[in-house]
Design an enzyme around this catalytic site. Structure first.
Site, mmCIF file in Angstrom:
data_model
loop_
_atom_site.group_PDB
_atom_site.id
_atom_site.type_symbol
_atom_site.label_atom_id
_atom_site.label_comp_id
_atom_site.label_asym_id
_atom_site.label_seq_id
_atom_site.Cartn_x
_atom_site.Cartn_y
_atom_site.Cartn_z
ATOM 1 N N GLY A 173 0.816 -1.210 0.000
ATOM 2 C CA GLY A 173 0.000 0.000 0.000
ATOM 3 C C GLY A 173 0.848 1.259 0.000
ATOM 4 O O GLY A 173 0.595 2.203 -0.755
ATOM 5 N N ASP A 174 1.871 1.281 0.840
ATOM 6 C CA ASP A 174 2.781 2.435 0.880
ATOM 7 C C ASP A 174 3.511 2.599 -0.449
ATOM 8 O O ASP A 174 3.691 3.714 -0.946
ATOM 9 C CB ASP A 174 3.804 2.248 1.996
ATOM 10 C CG ASP A 174 3.184 2.328 3.378
ATOM 11 O OD1 ASP A 174 2.845 3.446 3.797
ATOM 12 O OD2 ASP A 174 3.033 1.285 4.021
ATOM 13 N N SER A 175 3.962 1.475 -1.013
ATOM 14 C CA SER A 175 4.739 1.542 -2.250
ATOM 15 C C SER A 175 3.881 2.011 -3.423
ATOM 16 O O SER A 175 4.337 2.776 -4.269
ATOM 17 C CB SER A 175 5.355 0.172 -2.555
ATOM 18 O OG SER A 175 6.224 -0.220 -1.517
#
Length: 415
Positions: A173-175
């Site tokens: 999700g962060d990436s």
């Protein structure tokens, strides 16, 4: 202090200020740094970015940090101190792109908000990565990647139907948010340049700054953007996509199977001609010639039968023999790789997917090579993640601070 070589790459000359920690914001600026942008990362003097201590450590510093912060300059700065805020504002007004992933409202308290900077520099480009975006009823809530993956739909469809949803084995999700941030930054930079160009800190006849803008990236929306036909399938047909394990529902066959030696192999025989070749390679001429199975819409109702036949065949093969047979039949198939498999794989090696570097003590270490591959202006690793505050004096000198002034800032805990 690390000697900094002249930047090269397609983003050479672009100045980036990173205000953030952990994954989404720092990964966004990492990609810009890999392609030549000068990235100054502001870290708290009290320990710096927490990712420095995450996962596997060497001499007290994360191996992840070596990759996540490569090519960046580390400047320690106490942003709760007005003097630290002044320095950060100087850097922000001179930057082409500002990347931040604090909760909405935090930068505004430090006089570093988008509207505050834009009032001075109309060319300001700020990439803001947060859990839920800068607006809406949830904007002030903390939102990590795990929450974004859940709310954005990814976790719901990950795993097996008879078990709870699974986490993908990385902070996807962060990436994904970081990559959306990079795309947004490049679009905003293009718009700025065609509307006037970089602000030079002056005004007057003939000095027209380009139009900057805010790039608002919400983690859950970055995940949601990857969810293919989820919305129209539900809106038009009332279909809720569910967990299906290793299979690709409605596209048959495409699944994960186990070979006789206990390895897992993904076989994607879902093209009509590919399906026929797969069945013939397995010795299942009956299925290859079955007219109902000639098209995908005929195969879908018989998914279980087809999967059982493929699994039965795989159980008679080793991973190597299965892949050899399928490759000769021109059927897309592949082993599920661990990092051990990757680092000895001829394709990875032929494509130069690993870089050899050394830590300060001379210990060698491999790092992932830079992606994507540009033919004329490829990315480059100039140095690994820096020590905390390694470039503080260098950066402050570019702002006109003398040695005595820097010493005072250090004494007072500002840097």
């Amino acid at each position: 202090m690390t000697a900094i070589s002249t930047s090269s790459g397609p983003l050479a000359g672009i100045k980036v200020l990173e205000l953030g920690t952990l994954i989404a914001g720092p990964f966004c600026s990492r990609m810009l740094a890999e392609f030549g942008a000068e990235v100054i990362k502001i870290e708290s003097p009290d320990g710096g970015d927490p990712i420095r201590q995450w996962r596997v450590l060497k001499d007290g510093t994360s191996l992840w940090w070596s990759v996540q912060a490569r090519n960046k300059k580390s400047l320690t700065l106490n942003l709760k101190d007005p003097r630290g805020q002044k320095i950060a504002q100087q850097l922000a007004l001179d930057a082409d792109i500002i990347i931040e992933n604090y909760r909405p409202g935090v930068l505004e308290k430090w006089s570093l908000g988008y509207a505050q900077l834009k009032a001075i520099n109309p060319a300001t480009i700020m990439v803001r990565l947060s859990g839920f975006g800068q607006t809406g009823p949830m904007k002030d809530q903390p939102g990590f990647g795990a929450i974004g993956e859940s709310m954005g739909g990814l976790r719901y469809v990950s795993g097996f139907p008879d078990r709870p949803p699974l986490r993908v084995g990385i902070s996807i999700g962060d990436s994904l948010a970081a990559m959306h941030g990079v795309m947004g930054a490049m679009m905003a930079l293009r718009h700025r340049d065609v509307t006037g160009g970089r602000w030079n800190g002056q005004s007057g006849a003939g000095l027209v700054a380009g139009q900057g803008q805010m790039v608002d990236v919400a983690l859950y929306e970055a995940v949601f953007n990857m969810m293919e036909s989820l919305v129209p399938e539900y809106d038009h047909a009332g279909v809720v996509r569910e967990r299906t394990g290793g299979a690709l529902p409605g596209i048959v066959p495409s699944n994960t199977y186990t070979t006789g030696d206990g390895e897992n192999v993904v076989i994607a025989g879902n093209g009509d001609a590919i399906f026929k070749r797969l069945m013939l390679a397995m010795g299942r001429d009956d299925l290859a010639s079955d007219p109902q199975l000639a098209r995908n819409d005929g195969r879908v109702p018989r998914t279980a039968e087809i999967d059982e036949a493929i699994q039965a065949w795989c159980a008679t093969q080793t991973i190597d023999s299965a892949l050899s047979i399928l490759q000769k039949a021109d059927v897309p198939a592949g082993k599920i790789y661990s990092v051990r498999d990757m680092m000895s794989d001829p394709q990875f090696l032929a494509r130069g997917m690993f870089e050899q570097h050394s830590f300060a003590d001379g210990t060698p270490v491999k790092m992932p090579a830079i992606t994507p591959k540009l033919s004329a202006t490829p990315g480059k690793t100039n140095w690994l993640g820096p020590k905390l505050g390694e470039h503080t004096e260098e950066v402050l000198r570019t702002l006109g601070y003398e040695e005595a002034a820097i010493a005072d800032l250090r004494r007072d805990g500002v840097v």
